[in-house]
Design an enzyme around this catalytic site. Structure first.
Site, PDB file in Angstrom:
ATOM      1  CG  ASP A  72      -3.786  44.835 -55.967  1.00 38.86           C
ATOM      2  OD1 ASP A  72      -4.086  44.531 -57.138  1.00 38.86           O
ATOM      3  OD2 ASP A  72      -2.607  44.833 -55.549  1.00 38.86           O
ATOM      4  CD  GLU A 101       0.120  44.841 -60.737  1.00 37.45           C
ATOM      5  OE1 GLU A 101       1.029  44.973 -61.574  1.00 37.45           O
ATOM      6  OE2 GLU A 101      -0.241  45.794 -59.988  1.00 37.45           O
TER       7      GLU A 101
END
Length: 360
Positions: A74, A132
């Site tokens: 991400d 994350e």
């Protein structure tokens, strides 16, 4: 149309392809699909599993040791910095765009090695995980550790976060607390009838300003600790003596200190005040004396440095294994509109990891 990755291509081209698949936290499905398909196509010798929007792959060669390489898929929200653009050429080429440095350059290195590293010296596990860049409770490693814990085990973990292509060993722990003072409300025109909680916080701030943080060597690396006020809140209205004030304090501590010791230290510093822990994460020991870590440092050709900050290496270290950060690009560019990574850094990290992991 979902693109197809060629994992055997130049990792710089692979970085550009990954960047052009948007994957803001919580919306990683398309990129996870692309990564999963590529691993199943270009690395048929790997065992591949899917966990939500995380993709995991590993060798099962019966080696005496295992190295785990991890990277998140991400990114932070796009800030008018997609699709990828390029400047310079050859050794001076730079890729610009959301995720170039944090951390699709590192992901590209991992994917390239997964498909092209034949007969590694260690069994290898590759963990591409989700979420994350948001709150820790959403981090995909939580789910993986709960549902597939053996996929996080090994003799060394390498998190390919940007580290200026140098080995950043271990990381600081972090503790955030609220130091609360209480008073008694009164009309500010009759302040003597109350007790001002904000004024009562003055000793808290004084103790912070007088505190001398430690500097400590761990495995030959210099870690700088910190104790800082990062927030203060209080007040009811413009004509009311406040009855509560909260000073939020962040403590960064070295890997030689257990989380429990860090909490005890903070409570001792603010003895006499109400202290509430609101967030805590353990430090990670550098583990530079471990053989697998020493091999990576030797392959890098550079001196390792201490990681001043907290990263997911701590999640692996908590499982009893040394863990380091090693990835292309500068972490200072992460989350900025000007995010970029040098092509030379990407290729260098791929070659260093190849030397460290390949059979000699």
């Amino acid at each position: 149309m979902t693109p197809r990755l060629d994992l055997t291509t130049d990792p710089v081209e692979l970085t550009a392809a990954l960047v052009d698949v948007p994957s803001v936290s919580g919306s990683e499905e398309q990129l996870a699909d692309v990564v999963e398909r590529a691993l199943r196509t270009d690395a048929p010798g790997l065992e591949v599993v899917r966990s939500g929007n995380a993709v995991l792959a590993r060798t099962n060669l019966g080696k005496r040791s295992r190295v785990v390489l991890a990277g998140h898929l991400d990114t932070v929200p796009i800030n008018e910095n997609l699709p990828v653009t390029r400047t310079g050429s050859g050794a001076d080429e730079v890729l610009h765009g959301c995720g170039t440095v944090d951390m699709k350059g590192g992901d590209a290195v991992m994917l390239h090695l997964a498909a092209t590293l034949d007969n590694p010296a260690h069994d290898l596990t590759f963990v591409f995980y989700d979420c994350e860049e948001v709150s820790a409770d959403r981090n995909g490693l939580n789910r993986i550790e709960s549902e597939l814990p053996d996929w996080m085990d090994g003799d060394l973990a390498v998190v390919c976060e940007p580290s200026n292509a140098a080995v950043e060993a271990g990381c600081q722990g972090t503790l955030r607390v609220e130091v609360r003072t209480r008073g008694q409300r009164a009309h500010s025109a009759r302040a003597w009838m109350g007790e001002n909680a904000i004024h009562a916080a003055e000793p808290v701030l004084r103790r912070l300003s007088e505190h001398e943080p430690r500097t400590v060597d761990v495995d030959g690396l210099r870690f700088h600790e910190g104790l800082q006020a990062v927030g203060i809140s209080g007040g009811v209205a413009g004509n009311v003596v406040p009855d509560e004030c909260v000073v939020t304090v962040n403590h960064r501590f070295a890997p030689d200190t257990a989380l429990e010791e860090a909490e005890e230290r903070v409570r001792r510093i603010f003895d006499g005040f109400e202290v509430t822990v609101v967030d805590a994460a353990r430090a990670a020991h550098p583990g530079l004396n471990e053989p697998a870590t020493a091999e990576l440092v030797a392959a890098s050709g550079a001196e390792p440095v201490a990681k001043l900050g907290w990263t997911d290496v701590a999640r692996f270290a908590a499982r009893g294994m040394p863990a380091v950060n090693f990835g292309p690009g500068s972490p200072t560019l992460a989350h900025t509109q000007q995010e970029n990574v040098a092509a030379g850094d990407v290729r260098h990290c791929a070659e260093v990891l190849r030397r460290a992991l390949a059979t000699s």
